[in-house]
Design an enzyme around this catalytic site. Structure first.
Site, PDB file in Angstrom:
ATOM      1  N   LEU A  40       0.809  -1.203   0.000  1.00  0.00           N
ATOM      2  CA  LEU A  40       0.000   0.000   0.000  1.00  0.00           C
ATOM      3  C   LEU A  40       0.850   1.263   0.000  1.00  0.00           C
ATOM      4  CD1 LEU A  40      -2.699  -1.207   2.530  1.00  0.00           C
ATOM      5  CD2 LEU A  40      -2.979  -0.870   0.089  1.00  0.00           C
ATOM      6  N   TYR A 210      -3.243  -8.359  16.467  1.00  0.00           N
ATOM      7  CA  TYR A 210      -3.161  -7.262  15.500  1.00  0.00           C
ATOM      8  C   TYR A 210      -4.342  -6.311  15.699  1.00  0.00           C
ATOM      9  CZ  TYR A 210      -3.223  -4.819  11.008  1.00  0.00           C
ATOM     10  OH  TYR A 210      -3.243  -3.851  10.026  1.00  0.00           O
ATOM     11  N   LYS A 214      -4.695  -2.131  16.922  1.00  0.00           N
ATOM     12  CA  LYS A 214      -5.477  -1.126  16.212  1.00  0.00           C
ATOM     13  C   LYS A 214      -6.577  -0.536  17.092  1.00  0.00           C
ATOM     14  CE  LYS A 214      -3.019  -1.535  12.587  1.00  0.00           C
ATOM     15  NZ  LYS A 214      -2.050  -0.450  12.261  1.00  0.00           N
TER      16      LYS A 214
END
Length: 308
Positions: A40, A210, A214
């Site tokens: 990305l 993960y 976040k």
């Protein structure tokens, strides 16, 4: 089933490819050295160049790979007059983070947009040199540190007609965290010790770990928004937003590929085939950066699971 529907839906109906005008703008992005033609960060830089950005700073762990990415990008758009600077940045090393931010503050005249894209999703429990679980270290602690170190330059770049943007990369999976650990509310325990333990990692598993990083990042965004708020006008001096590119082919699963069983590697490869491309995922980064100029406020969240 909901996740599969979302994954296939985002591939069939990917984000709209906005093409903003970045003429004269300076952008900074971390984690943009993924090759070949993947990631990305890498795809975002291509979009920045096509949008006529004046200068792009990319923070990378490997200068060699960063320079390789730079050459590959400029070869695709040879007519561009953009300046791309490759700076060393290791999100597991405070020394390089501080040196990176210091270099930006000294060498960059103004900073319009920052995209903190660098992140990891470790398959196994491992502590950083500072005692944090490596995912928490990179995705949360180091990202917070870098945000704070870059804020002075962003604040100094605000004008009467333009407000700089700090973009954090989150994940919609934080909304699916079932619960936190019981020890979270125990005031006699250090919460950093609770969530940096191997017991915590095993309790959540590498996928939810993960998501946990976040989730905590959302609290960071909340505090940063309050920090940059102009108490007099009530308007932000810097837009602090969180975006998530959604299920995307990226280098985030590289740890799975290197350390996991054949079954897990096959599963990751299959998922990549079912998700949208890195280029399509990178569209969210561009859209997110434009939210402030469109007057949509300082928070935005797309669902996401993979990034580079």
């Amino acid at each position: 089933m909901a996740f599969l529907y979302q994954m296939l839906g985002s591939k069939i109906w990917p984000p709209r490819d906005t093409k903003p005008d970045l003429t004269g703008r300076t952008l900074l992005i971390t984690g943009a050295e993924c090759l070949p033609n993947s990631g990305l960060g890498y795809e975002s830089v291509i979009k920045f160049v096509r949008a006529s950005a004046k200068r792009i700073i990319i923070g990378v762990r490997s200068i060699e790979k960063g320079e390789e990415a730079k050459r590959a990008i400029l070869a695709q758009i040879p007519q561009s007059n953009v300046t791309i600077d490759v700076y060393h940045l290791d999100m597991l090393d405070y020394t390089t983070i501080e040196a990176f931010a210091s270099r930006v503050n000294q060498e960059v005249e103004r900073l319009d947009y920052v995209v903190l894209n660098a992140g990891i999703s470790p398959h196994a429990y491992k502590k950083s040199a500072y005692g944090f679980e490596s995912g928490i270290q990179v995705n949360l602690v180091s990202t917070t540190l870098l945000s704070l170190l870059l804020l002075p330059k962003l604040l100094a770049s605000k004008t009467d007609t333009f407000t700089p943007v700090l973009e954090l990369v989150g994940s919609g999976t934080h909304q699916r965290m079932p619960q936190l650990l019981p020890e979270t509310d125990n005031t006699e325990k250090d919460i950093s010790e609770v969530y940096n333990s191997e017991t915590s990692f095993r309790t959540f598993g590498f996928i939810q770990q993960y998501s946990l990083t976040k989730l905590f990042l959302m609290y960071v965004q909340w505090q940063l928004v309050k920090l940059v708020d102009d108490k007099v006008s009530g308007s932000p001096r810097v837009y602090v937003i969180v975006v998530g590119p959604g299920p995307t082919q990226s280098g985030l699963g590289r740890d799975f590929q290197e350390q996991s069983s054949l079954g897990v590697r096959v599963a990751v490869h299959t998922m990549n085939l079912l998700t949208k491309t890195a280029e399509q995922g990178a569209r969210t980064y561009l859209s997110g950066l434009m939210l402030g100029e469109k007057g949509h406020g300082q928070f935005w969240q797309w669902d996401s699971v993979n990034r580079c």
